[in-house]
Design a protein around this motif. Structure first.
Motif, PDB file in Angstrom:
ATOM      1  N   TYR A  78     -13.981  37.794 -39.263  1.00 20.16           N
ATOM      2  CA  TYR A  78     -13.613  38.203 -37.902  1.00 20.16           C
ATOM      3  C   TYR A  78     -14.194  37.245 -36.869  1.00 20.16           C
ATOM      4  CZ  TYR A  78     -11.155  42.665 -38.322  1.00 20.16           C
ATOM      5  OH  TYR A  78     -10.204  43.634 -38.549  1.00 20.16           O
ATOM      6  N   SER A  79     -15.361  36.669 -37.137  1.00 21.53           N
ATOM      7  CA  SER A  79     -15.978  35.766 -36.168  1.00 21.53           C
ATOM      8  C   SER A  79     -15.164  34.492 -35.956  1.00 21.53           C
ATOM      9  CB  SER A  79     -17.388  35.393 -36.622  1.00 21.53           C
ATOM     10  OG  SER A  79     -17.353  34.597 -37.800  1.00 21.53           O
ATOM     11  N   GLY A  80     -14.257  34.216 -36.865  1.00 23.56           N
ATOM     12  CA  GLY A  80     -13.397  33.056 -36.707  1.00 23.56           C
ATOM     13  C   GLY A  80     -11.994  33.391 -36.243  1.00 23.56           C
ATOM     14  N   THR A  81     -11.813  34.597 -35.731  1.00 28.23           N
ATOM     15  CA  THR A  81     -10.502  35.033 -35.259  1.00 28.23           C
ATOM     16  C   THR A  81     -10.562  35.419 -33.792  1.00 28.23           C
ATOM     17  OG1 THR A  81     -10.902  37.342 -35.916  1.00 28.23           O
ATOM     18  CG2 THR A  81      -9.895  35.886 -37.557  1.00 28.23           C
ATOM     19  N   GLY A  82      -9.392  35.553 -33.177  1.00 23.62           N
ATOM     20  CA  GLY A  82      -9.294  35.950 -31.775  1.00 23.62           C
ATOM     21  C   GLY A  82      -8.213  37.002 -31.602  1.00 23.62           C
ATOM     22  N   GLY A  83      -8.033  37.421 -30.357  1.00 19.46           N
ATOM     23  CA  GLY A  83      -7.039  38.433 -30.065  1.00 19.46           C
ATOM     24  C   GLY A  83      -7.636  39.821 -30.025  1.00 19.46           C
ATOM     25  N   THR A  84      -6.773  40.818 -29.783  1.00 16.71           N
ATOM     26  CA  THR A  84      -7.221  42.203 -29.653  1.00 16.71           C
ATOM     27  C   THR A  84      -6.770  43.076 -30.819  1.00 16.71           C
ATOM     28  OG1 THR A  84      -5.241  42.744 -28.350  1.00 16.71           O
ATOM     29  CG2 THR A  84      -7.214  42.058 -27.140  1.00 16.71           C
ATOM     30  N   ALA A  85      -6.073  42.519 -31.801  1.00 13.54           N
ATOM     31  CA  ALA A  85      -5.609  43.301 -32.939  1.00 13.54           C
ATOM     32  C   ALA A  85      -6.796  43.762 -33.779  1.00 13.54           C
ATOM     33  CB  ALA A  85      -4.638  42.484 -33.784  1.00 13.54           C
ATOM     34  N   LEU A  86      -6.605  44.885 -34.458  1.00 10.81           N
ATOM     35  CA  LEU A  86      -7.693  45.455 -35.240  1.00 10.81           C
ATOM     36  C   LEU A  86      -7.691  44.961 -36.676  1.00 10.81           C
ATOM     37  CD1 LEU A  86     -10.040  47.448 -35.612  1.00 10.81           C
ATOM     38  CD2 LEU A  86      -8.346  49.243 -36.054  1.00 10.81           C
ATOM     39  N   PHE A  87      -6.531  44.932 -37.311  1.00 13.90           N
ATOM     40  CA  PHE A  87      -6.472  44.596 -38.727  1.00 13.90           C
ATOM     41  C   PHE A  87      -6.521  43.083 -38.922  1.00 13.90           C
ATOM     42  CE2 PHE A  87      -4.346  48.707 -38.319  1.00 13.90           C
ATOM     43  CZ  PHE A  87      -5.100  49.449 -39.215  1.00 13.90           C
ATOM     44  N   PRO A  88      -7.168  42.626 -40.001  1.00 10.49           N
ATOM     45  CA  PRO A  88      -7.348  41.173 -40.190  1.00 10.49           C
ATOM     46  C   PRO A  88      -6.039  40.399 -40.255  1.00 10.49           C
ATOM     47  CG  PRO A  88      -8.760  42.426 -41.676  1.00 10.49           C
ATOM     48  CD  PRO A  88      -7.852  43.414 -41.030  1.00 10.49           C
ATOM     49  N   GLN A  89      -5.020  40.977 -40.902  1.00  7.01           N
ATOM     50  CA  GLN A  89      -3.773  40.233 -41.052  1.00  7.01           C
ATOM     51  C   GLN A  89      -3.045  40.035 -39.723  1.00  7.01           C
ATOM     52  OE1 GLN A  89      -4.475  43.160 -42.362  1.00  7.01           O
ATOM     53  NE2 GLN A  89      -2.834  44.663 -42.006  1.00  7.01           N
ATOM     54  N   ASP A  90      -3.416  40.818 -38.697  1.00  8.08           N
ATOM     55  CA  ASP A  90      -2.759  40.690 -37.392  1.00  8.08           C
ATOM     56  C   ASP A  90      -3.532  39.810 -36.421  1.00  8.08           C
ATOM     57  OD1 ASP A  90      -0.815  42.464 -38.308  1.00  8.08           O
ATOM     58  OD2 ASP A  90      -1.917  44.234 -37.605  1.00  8.08           O
ATOM     59  N   ARG A  91      -4.677  39.292 -36.838  1.00  7.35           N
ATOM     60  CA  ARG A  91      -5.513  38.510 -35.936  1.00  7.35           C
ATOM     61  C   ARG A  91      -5.210  37.020 -36.064  1.00  7.35           C
ATOM     62  NH1 ARG A  91      -9.424  41.151 -33.516  1.00  7.35           N
ATOM     63  NH2 ARG A  91     -10.618  39.236 -33.180  1.00  7.35           N
ATOM     64  N   TRP A  93      -6.290  33.130 -36.203  1.00  5.59           N
ATOM     65  CA  TRP A  93      -7.429  32.318 -36.628  1.00  5.59           C
ATOM     66  C   TRP A  93      -7.730  31.261 -35.567  1.00  5.59           C
ATOM     67  CZ3 TRP A  93     -11.233  32.609 -39.941  1.00  5.59           C
ATOM     68  CH2 TRP A  93     -11.988  31.461 -40.216  1.00  5.59           C
ATOM     69  N   VAL A  94      -8.973  31.268 -35.060  1.00  2.00           N
ATOM     70  CA  VAL A  94      -9.379  30.320 -34.019  1.00  2.00           C
ATOM     71  C   VAL A  94     -10.521  29.428 -34.478  1.00  2.00           C
ATOM     72  CG1 VAL A  94      -8.599  31.831 -32.153  1.00  2.00           C
ATOM     73  CG2 VAL A  94     -10.969  31.993 -32.985  1.00  2.00           C
ATOM     74  N   GLY A  95     -10.969  29.596 -35.684  1.00  2.00           N
ATOM     75  CA  GLY A  95     -12.033  28.745 -36.214  1.00  2.00           C
ATOM     76  C   GLY A  95     -13.369  28.993 -35.544  1.00  2.00           C
ATOM     77  N   LEU A  96     -13.974  27.949 -35.011  1.00  2.00           N
ATOM     78  CA  LEU A  96     -15.299  28.030 -34.395  1.00  2.00           C
ATOM     79  C   LEU A  96     -15.253  28.176 -32.879  1.00  2.00           C
ATOM     80  CD1 LEU A  96     -17.122  25.240 -36.457  1.00  2.00           C
ATOM     81  CD2 LEU A  96     -17.138  27.712 -36.870  1.00  2.00           C
ATOM     82  N   ASP A  97     -14.113  28.585 -32.347  1.00  2.00           N
ATOM     83  CA  ASP A  97     -13.987  28.691 -30.889  1.00  2.00           C
ATOM     84  C   ASP A  97     -14.954  29.714 -30.303  1.00  2.00           C
ATOM     85  OD1 ASP A  97     -12.092  26.775 -30.997  1.00  2.00           O
ATOM     86  OD2 ASP A  97     -10.374  28.072 -30.544  1.00  2.00           O
ATOM     87  N   ASN A  98     -15.149  30.840 -30.991  1.00  2.00           N
ATOM     88  CA  ASN A  98     -16.077  31.852 -30.476  1.00  2.00           C
ATOM     89  C   ASN A  98     -17.502  31.314 -30.406  1.00  2.00           C
ATOM     90  OD1 ASN A  98     -14.118  33.945 -30.178  1.00  2.00           O
ATOM     91  ND2 ASN A  98     -14.212  34.325 -32.390  1.00  2.00           N
TER      92      ASN A  98
END
Length: 346
Positions: A78-91, A93-98
């Motif tokens: 999850y730390s490498g994802t973005g957006g407001t979706a809850l489930f992993p498959q809907d998020r 991938w933003v990598g190290l942006d966070n």
């Protein structure tokens, strides 16, 4: 000559019931053991007696993997994802942006220059809390344990009194002290009766930080006092007797005998108290809510509010913050363990 009659033994009224219950318990026990033997008997014959330990460990390892390892791996993802979706498959991938956003700062000592300023405010507040809370609590717990280890009047009573706050939940502790410290609370009621103006302990700085640290020490000190007391009681009294024969004072005995032999226990207390202090949340959240402003907002509260309580939750940012927090805890624990081993070798 008359033959005396045999005296009948008095039968207990519940002897028959007790025997029936005992027989039923034995039947149930035998049935369970037969089922266990039917399951593990072939396994023991197949893999041997020594390897049976792994089969008994499998349920615990499965529970650990499901409820600890899997959430940790999911949190890292999850730390490498973005957006407001809850489930992993809907998020997305933003990598190290966070992580890049967290560390985008002009000056790390000035949160106002950081893109994620609330993170660094919470981090700085957590550092201050950990330094004063852990340092003060370990010192007071050590002094209390030394006093309670002596032959004093009502020693058992005082030991139970110091341990009693540990039995209270953090929410209850926060509610009790909030009732004591609030605007119309117990302390201000006494001050008003004496003719003094009320003090806003939970609003005016630096009072909130002071009381948060003090309440935390009060609530947890008994647990660490008990650990240190056990460590003190494991020190052989003959060492103190030898020190007295050599003319050592109490301070010299404490410095040369008590502290070196108590050092392993002190390291355990330091590790446990550090982990608990970094994870402080519920007690402070009930007492001050993180205020005034962000003066008592700590890392776990930042993670909670960012990932769950915000109007637009940023679960990726909250996961990145929790990964960084876990990494700092791991490094601090490894350093303490290394220092402990080095001290023992010396």
């Amino acid at each position: 000559m008359a033959v005396p009659k045999k005296r009948r033994r008095a039968r207990l009224p519940f002897a028959g019931v007790a025997g029936w219950i005992g027989g039923a318990v034995y039947v149930v026990y035998a049935l369970i053991m037969n089922v266990v033997d039917a399951v593990f008997g072939p396994l023991q014959r197949r893999f041997g007696f020594r390897n049976m330990a792994y089969f008994f460990l499998l349920p615990n390892l499965a529970i650990f993997a499901i409820f600890v390892m899997f959430p940790m791996a999911l949190n890292i993802y999850y730390s490498g994802t973005g957006g407001t979706a809850l489930f992993p498959q809907d998020r997305t991938w933003v990598g190290l942006d966070n992580y890049h956003q967290i560390f985008s700062c002009g000056n790390y000592l000035d949160p106002n220059t950081c893109r994620e300023d609330f993170f660094w405010r919470a981090a700085s507040n957590t550092v201050v809390f950990v330094v004063f809370q852990v340092g003060g609590m370990v010192l007071l717990a050590l002094l209390t344990a030394v006093v309670l280890n002596r032959e004093i009047v009502a020693r058992g009573f005082f030991r139970s009194v110091y341990f009693y706050p540990v039995l209270l939940s953090p929410v209850v502790v926060g509610l009790i002290w909030k009732w004591i410290l609030q605007r119309f609370g117990l302390i201000n009621g006494v001050l008003g009766h004496l003719g003094y103006d009320p003090v806003l302990f939970l609003i005016e700085t630096p009072w909130p930080t002071f009381w948060v640290i003090l309440v935390s020490i009060w609530a947890q000190m008994g647990f660490y006092t008990l650990i240190l007391l056990a460590g003190l009681q494991s020190i052989p009294p003959v060492l103190y007797e030898a020190g007295q024969i050599d003319g050592a004072s109490r301070w010299q005995s404490f410095r040369s005998i008590t502290l070196p032999l108590l050092m392993p226990t002190l390291f355990v207390v330091l590790v446990l108290s550090l982990i608990r202090a970094v994870q402080v949340f519920d007690q402070v959240y009930v007492l001050t809510g993180g205020g005034p402003g962000t003066s008592t907002k700590y890392m776990v509260q930042y993670i909670y509010e960012t990932g769950f309580a915000a109007q637009i939750p940023r679960r990726g940012m909250a996961s990145a913050a929790s990964v960084l927090l876990g990494g700092v805890l791991l490094i601090a624990t490894l350093i303490q363990l290394w220092l402990e081993r080095k001290t023992q070798v010396d």
